[in-house]
Design a protein around this motif. Structure first.
Motif, PDB file in Angstrom:
ATOM      1  N   CYS A 170      43.988  34.605  40.441  1.00 57.04           N
ATOM      2  CA  CYS A 170      45.062  35.450  39.926  1.00 57.04           C
ATOM      3  C   CYS A 170      44.836  35.677  38.448  1.00 57.04           C
ATOM      4  O   CYS A 170      44.100  34.932  37.789  1.00 57.04           O
ATOM      5  CB  CYS A 170      46.439  34.825  40.171  1.00 57.04           C
ATOM      6  SG  CYS A 170      46.803  33.402  39.121  1.00 57.04           S
ATOM      7  N   SER A 180      51.245  40.813  37.378  1.00 57.00           N
ATOM      8  CA  SER A 180      50.133  39.912  37.696  1.00 57.00           C
ATOM      9  C   SER A 180      49.483  40.395  38.986  1.00 57.00           C
ATOM     10  O   SER A 180      50.129  41.026  39.829  1.00 57.00           O
ATOM     11  CB  SER A 180      50.611  38.465  37.850  1.00 57.00           C
ATOM     12  OG  SER A 180      51.509  38.335  38.939  1.00 57.00           O
ATOM     13  N   VAL A 181      48.195  40.114  39.116  1.00 52.55           N
ATOM     14  CA  VAL A 181      47.458  40.488  40.316  1.00 52.55           C
ATOM     15  C   VAL A 181      46.808  39.232  40.894  1.00 52.55           C
ATOM     16  O   VAL A 181      46.321  38.369  40.156  1.00 52.55           O
ATOM     17  CB  VAL A 181      46.400  41.577  40.013  1.00 52.55           C
ATOM     18  CG1 VAL A 181      45.356  41.086  39.029  1.00 52.55           C
ATOM     19  CG2 VAL A 181      45.741  42.060  41.301  1.00 52.55           C
ATOM     20  N   TRP A 213      44.257  37.803  44.243  1.00 49.72           N
ATOM     21  CA  TRP A 213      43.305  38.337  45.211  1.00 49.72           C
ATOM     22  C   TRP A 213      42.379  37.263  45.764  1.00 49.72           C
ATOM     23  O   TRP A 213      42.178  36.200  45.170  1.00 49.72           O
ATOM     24  CB  TRP A 213      42.475  39.456  44.581  1.00 49.72           C
ATOM     25  CG  TRP A 213      41.464  38.986  43.576  1.00 49.72           C
ATOM     26  CD1 TRP A 213      40.149  38.718  43.786  1.00 49.72           C
ATOM     27  CD2 TRP A 213      41.710  38.696  42.200  1.00 49.72           C
ATOM     28  NE1 TRP A 213      39.548  38.291  42.631  1.00 49.72           N
ATOM     29  CE2 TRP A 213      40.490  38.273  41.641  1.00 49.72           C
ATOM     30  CE3 TRP A 213      42.839  38.755  41.380  1.00 49.72           C
ATOM     31  CZ2 TRP A 213      40.373  37.911  40.305  1.00 49.72           C
ATOM     32  CZ3 TRP A 213      42.720  38.397  40.048  1.00 49.72           C
ATOM     33  CH2 TRP A 213      41.501  37.985  39.531  1.00 49.72           C
ATOM     34  N   VAL A 264      44.769  41.481  48.404  1.00 54.69           N
ATOM     35  CA  VAL A 264      45.338  41.688  47.071  1.00 54.69           C
ATOM     36  C   VAL A 264      46.855  41.592  47.138  1.00 54.69           C
ATOM     37  O   VAL A 264      47.486  42.084  48.081  1.00 54.69           O
ATOM     38  CB  VAL A 264      44.939  43.067  46.499  1.00 54.69           C
ATOM     39  CG1 VAL A 264      45.538  43.263  45.107  1.00 54.69           C
ATOM     40  CG2 VAL A 264      43.425  43.204  46.439  1.00 54.69           C
ATOM     41  N   PHE A 275      50.186  42.093  44.310  1.00 55.95           N
ATOM     42  CA  PHE A 275      50.550  42.554  42.969  1.00 55.95           C
ATOM     43  C   PHE A 275      52.035  42.298  42.754  1.00 55.95           C
ATOM     44  O   PHE A 275      52.861  42.593  43.619  1.00 55.95           O
ATOM     45  CB  PHE A 275      50.240  44.046  42.833  1.00 55.95           C
ATOM     46  CG  PHE A 275      50.854  44.699  41.625  1.00 55.95           C
ATOM     47  CD1 PHE A 275      50.368  44.441  40.354  1.00 55.95           C
ATOM     48  CD2 PHE A 275      51.931  45.571  41.764  1.00 55.95           C
ATOM     49  CE1 PHE A 275      50.939  45.038  39.237  1.00 55.95           C
ATOM     50  CE2 PHE A 275      52.504  46.174  40.658  1.00 55.95           C
ATOM     51  CZ  PHE A 275      52.002  45.906  39.395  1.00 55.95           C
ATOM     52  N   TRP A 287      50.600  49.747  42.932  1.00 57.60           N
ATOM     53  CA  TRP A 287      49.295  49.210  42.544  1.00 57.60           C
ATOM     54  C   TRP A 287      48.248  50.098  43.188  1.00 57.60           C
ATOM     55  O   TRP A 287      48.422  50.559  44.324  1.00 57.60           O
ATOM     56  CB  TRP A 287      49.146  47.766  43.020  1.00 57.60           C
ATOM     57  CG  TRP A 287      47.836  47.147  42.626  1.00 57.60           C
ATOM     58  CD1 TRP A 287      47.552  46.510  41.453  1.00 57.60           C
ATOM     59  CD2 TRP A 287      46.635  47.103  43.405  1.00 57.60           C
ATOM     60  NE1 TRP A 287      46.249  46.081  41.446  1.00 57.60           N
ATOM     61  CE2 TRP A 287      45.659  46.434  42.636  1.00 57.60           C
ATOM     62  CE3 TRP A 287      46.284  47.578  44.668  1.00 57.60           C
ATOM     63  CZ2 TRP A 287      44.369  46.217  43.090  1.00 57.60           C
ATOM     64  CZ3 TRP A 287      44.994  47.372  45.126  1.00 57.60           C
ATOM     65  CH2 TRP A 287      44.050  46.690  44.344  1.00 57.60           C
ATOM     66  N   HIS A 301      51.481  43.563  48.871  1.00 56.58           N
ATOM     67  CA  HIS A 301      50.287  42.886  49.371  1.00 56.58           C
ATOM     68  C   HIS A 301      49.584  43.774  50.393  1.00 56.58           C
ATOM     69  O   HIS A 301      50.221  44.527  51.143  1.00 56.58           O
ATOM     70  CB  HIS A 301      50.633  41.524  49.982  1.00 56.58           C
ATOM     71  CG  HIS A 301      51.671  41.583  51.066  1.00 56.58           C
ATOM     72  ND1 HIS A 301      51.372  41.871  52.379  1.00 56.58           N
ATOM     73  CD2 HIS A 301      53.013  41.387  51.020  1.00 56.58           C
ATOM     74  CE1 HIS A 301      52.476  41.847  53.104  1.00 56.58           C
ATOM     75  NE2 HIS A 301      53.493  41.562  52.305  1.00 56.58           N
ATOM     76  N   ILE A 341      41.447  49.678  38.445  1.00 53.40           N
ATOM     77  CA  ILE A 341      42.774  49.437  39.012  1.00 53.40           C
ATOM     78  C   ILE A 341      43.843  50.013  38.088  1.00 53.40           C
ATOM     79  O   ILE A 341      43.663  50.108  36.873  1.00 53.40           O
ATOM     80  CB  ILE A 341      43.037  47.941  39.274  1.00 53.40           C
ATOM     81  CG1 ILE A 341      43.130  47.155  37.964  1.00 53.40           C
ATOM     82  CG2 ILE A 341      41.973  47.357  40.185  1.00 53.40           C
ATOM     83  CD1 ILE A 341      43.667  45.743  38.142  1.00 53.40           C
ATOM     84  N   TRP A 370      48.331  50.085  37.718  1.00 57.94           N
ATOM     85  CA  TRP A 370      49.604  49.588  38.228  1.00 57.94           C
ATOM     86  C   TRP A 370      50.733  50.262  37.467  1.00 57.94           C
ATOM     87  O   TRP A 370      50.558  50.741  36.343  1.00 57.94           O
ATOM     88  CB  TRP A 370      49.690  48.067  38.129  1.00 57.94           C
ATOM     89  CG  TRP A 370      49.613  47.500  36.744  1.00 57.94           C
ATOM     90  CD1 TRP A 370      50.646  47.089  35.957  1.00 57.94           C
ATOM     91  CD2 TRP A 370      48.418  47.262  35.982  1.00 57.94           C
ATOM     92  NE1 TRP A 370      50.186  46.617  34.757  1.00 57.94           N
ATOM     93  CE2 TRP A 370      48.819  46.706  34.743  1.00 57.94           C
ATOM     94  CE3 TRP A 370      47.053  47.461  36.225  1.00 57.94           C
ATOM     95  CZ2 TRP A 370      47.910  46.358  33.756  1.00 57.94           C
ATOM     96  CZ3 TRP A 370      46.149  47.117  35.237  1.00 57.94           C
ATOM     97  CH2 TRP A 370      46.576  46.570  34.025  1.00 57.94           C
ATOM     98  N   TRP A 405      38.067  46.517  36.760  1.00 54.90           N
ATOM     99  CA  TRP A 405      38.295  45.151  37.247  1.00 54.90           C
ATOM    100  C   TRP A 405      37.155  44.695  38.142  1.00 54.90           C
ATOM    101  O   TRP A 405      36.649  45.466  38.956  1.00 54.90           O
ATOM    102  CB  TRP A 405      39.602  45.130  38.045  1.00 54.90           C
ATOM    103  CG  TRP A 405      40.155  43.766  38.289  1.00 54.90           C
ATOM    104  CD1 TRP A 405      39.967  42.986  39.386  1.00 54.90           C
ATOM    105  CD2 TRP A 405      40.998  43.032  37.409  1.00 54.90           C
ATOM    106  NE1 TRP A 405      40.637  41.805  39.251  1.00 54.90           N
ATOM    107  CE2 TRP A 405      41.285  41.800  38.035  1.00 54.90           C
ATOM    108  CE3 TRP A 405      41.544  43.284  36.153  1.00 54.90           C
ATOM    109  CZ2 TRP A 405      42.084  40.838  37.450  1.00 54.90           C
ATOM    110  CZ3 TRP A 405      42.341  42.325  35.570  1.00 54.90           C
ATOM    111  CH2 TRP A 405      42.606  41.120  36.217  1.00 54.90           C
TER     112      TRP A 405
END
Length: 416
Positions: free
Chosen positions: A47, A56-57, A59, A70, A72, A84, A148, A162, A164, A191
């Protein structure tokens, strides 16, 4: 040679500034995002906090099939939405293949949809993305949206762009445009799902975190790549990133001009001219306020036209735009009318005054109304709305008091 060397130094300095603007996540921040839990017992291998929008992300990358699980998280209001996305073609909003979370107005529960954002005024409809999305879902708990999904990484590449975002919804529950300044225009990264690092990609320079790009550039073998940095530096000065600054400039210029200076100029002319001792000072102050307000307002209007350009796919606010154009036209007529102002002894002066007053008061009313419309569109912090509202109330109270004073003066003059 000297100019080329200076250019390279400037490019390197710009790269260092951009690269160091996003420090690496601290151990405390990483630990904080690792404490987040998800429904259904979902667990993720890594994360990272995202400073913009306090998101926050999370994965887990599956090298065997090129997919990533993933999740988010981003704070948001219950009457809002979160998103996201992966953008396979660029860094930024346009072209982003997006997973949305929003409250379904029919059921009141959080729904999820996927869509490709292909303009600044996209039609919101659940559709397919450029890559496969499996087991998508969303939830809303304690003021935080969580999205998710399992995604097939485009091109089977671990490095992706990415994006968001978060915003408010319309009364019918569909996502509306987000703010166009601050975090909302900076929420994108290049990313790497394998190395868990946000990175800037530079020609011939190995992938590196944002905060260490300049170290790679300082290596002798990469000296030849300086000239290729131009478009990478300019990537940070795209329309999308500059739009936020332009919107703020547009708002400030118009609030000061149409919303304050022009009403103040009208008040100076209306109330100071009653006192003979203030003639001709009131006239020069009136002209100074109106002309400066016109120049500043014209600049704000130009910024507004640029921001609302359909060629850039910008969101259109037709009412606000039309009132702004009407203000510019009427104010231009007012300024032009000064050049043909007849003398007081000429009979036509009465009709000129009638025109001048009617257009002037129309501009003041439309200006204040349009500033409030702009505040409603921009949705800045409440303190800015309250500050302008306070300024308008002060002008209104002062105008009311001066109206009583001037009426008294005129009444006394009439009795003599």
């Amino acid at each position: 040679m000297g100019c080329q060397a200076s250019r390279r130094i400037l490019l390197l300095l710009a790269t260092i500034v951009v690269a160091t603007s996003q420090p690496p996540p601290t151990a405390a921040q990483t630990a904080s995002c690792a404490d987040h839990t998800f429904s259904g017992g979902r667990l993720y291998a890594a994360c990272s906090p995202l400073e913009e929008l306090d998101a926050s992300v999370h994965w887990t990358y599956h090298a065997s099939n090129g997919t990533a699980d993933v999740a988010f998280r981003v704070p948001g209001g219950s009457a809002g939405w979160a998103a996201w996305a992966i953008n396979p073609s660029a860094v930024g909003m346009l072209g982003a293949n997006t997973v949305f979370a929003y409250h379904d107005p029919a059921t009141g529960v959080v729904a999820v949809a996927t869509a490709v954002v292909d303009s600044y005024t996209p039609a919101f409809a659940d559709g397919d993305l450029a890559f496969a999305v499996h087991r998508r879902g969303a939830e809303y708990t304690d003021g935080v949206y969580a999205i998710h999904a399992t995604v097939a990484l485009p091109g089977n590449s671990t490095r992706q762009n990415i994006v968001w975002q978060a915003g408010t919804s319309s009364p019918d529950g569909l996502p509306e445009s987000h703010q166009v300044f601050g975090d909302n225009v900076m929420s994108s990264r290049s990313w790497d799902f394998r190395s868990a690092e946000a990175a800037v990609v530079v020609d011939d320079v190995p992938a590196a975190p944002r905060y260490s790009v300049y170290r790679a550039l300082l290596r002798p073998k990469n000296v030849r790549t300086y000239d290729s940095l131009d478009h990478h530096i300019l990537d940070f000065f795209t329309w999308e990133n500059l739009a936020g600054l332009c919107v703020q400039i547009h708002g400030v210029l118009n609030a000061v001009s149409w919303g304050v200076l022009l009403p103040l100029g009208v008040m100076l002319a209306r109330y100071m001219r009653v006192f003979p001792s203030l003639d001709p000072a009131w006239f020069y102050l009136h002209v100074a306020c109106q002309c400066s307000g016109y120049v500043i307002g014209a600049a704000g209007w130009v910024f507004g036209l640029t921001l609302g350009s359909p060629a850039k796919g910008a969101l259109q606010h037709h009412g606000h735009r039309n009132i702004g154009t009407a203000l510019f036209v009427l104010s231009s007529l007012q300024v032009s009318a000064l050049l043909i102002r007849p003398k007081k002894t000429v009979k036509v002066r009465f009709y000129w005054n009638l025109y001048h007053w009617s257009v002037g008061y129309t501009v003041v009313v439309l200006g204040v109304v349009n500033v409030f419309k702009g505040i409603g569109i921009l949705q800045p912090d409440q303190k800015y709305k309250h500050a302008y509202l306070g300024a308008v109330l002060v002008l209104a109270v002062v105008a009311f008091v001066l109206e009583l004073v001037t009426l008294t003066v005129r009444f006394k003059k009439g009795r003599r």
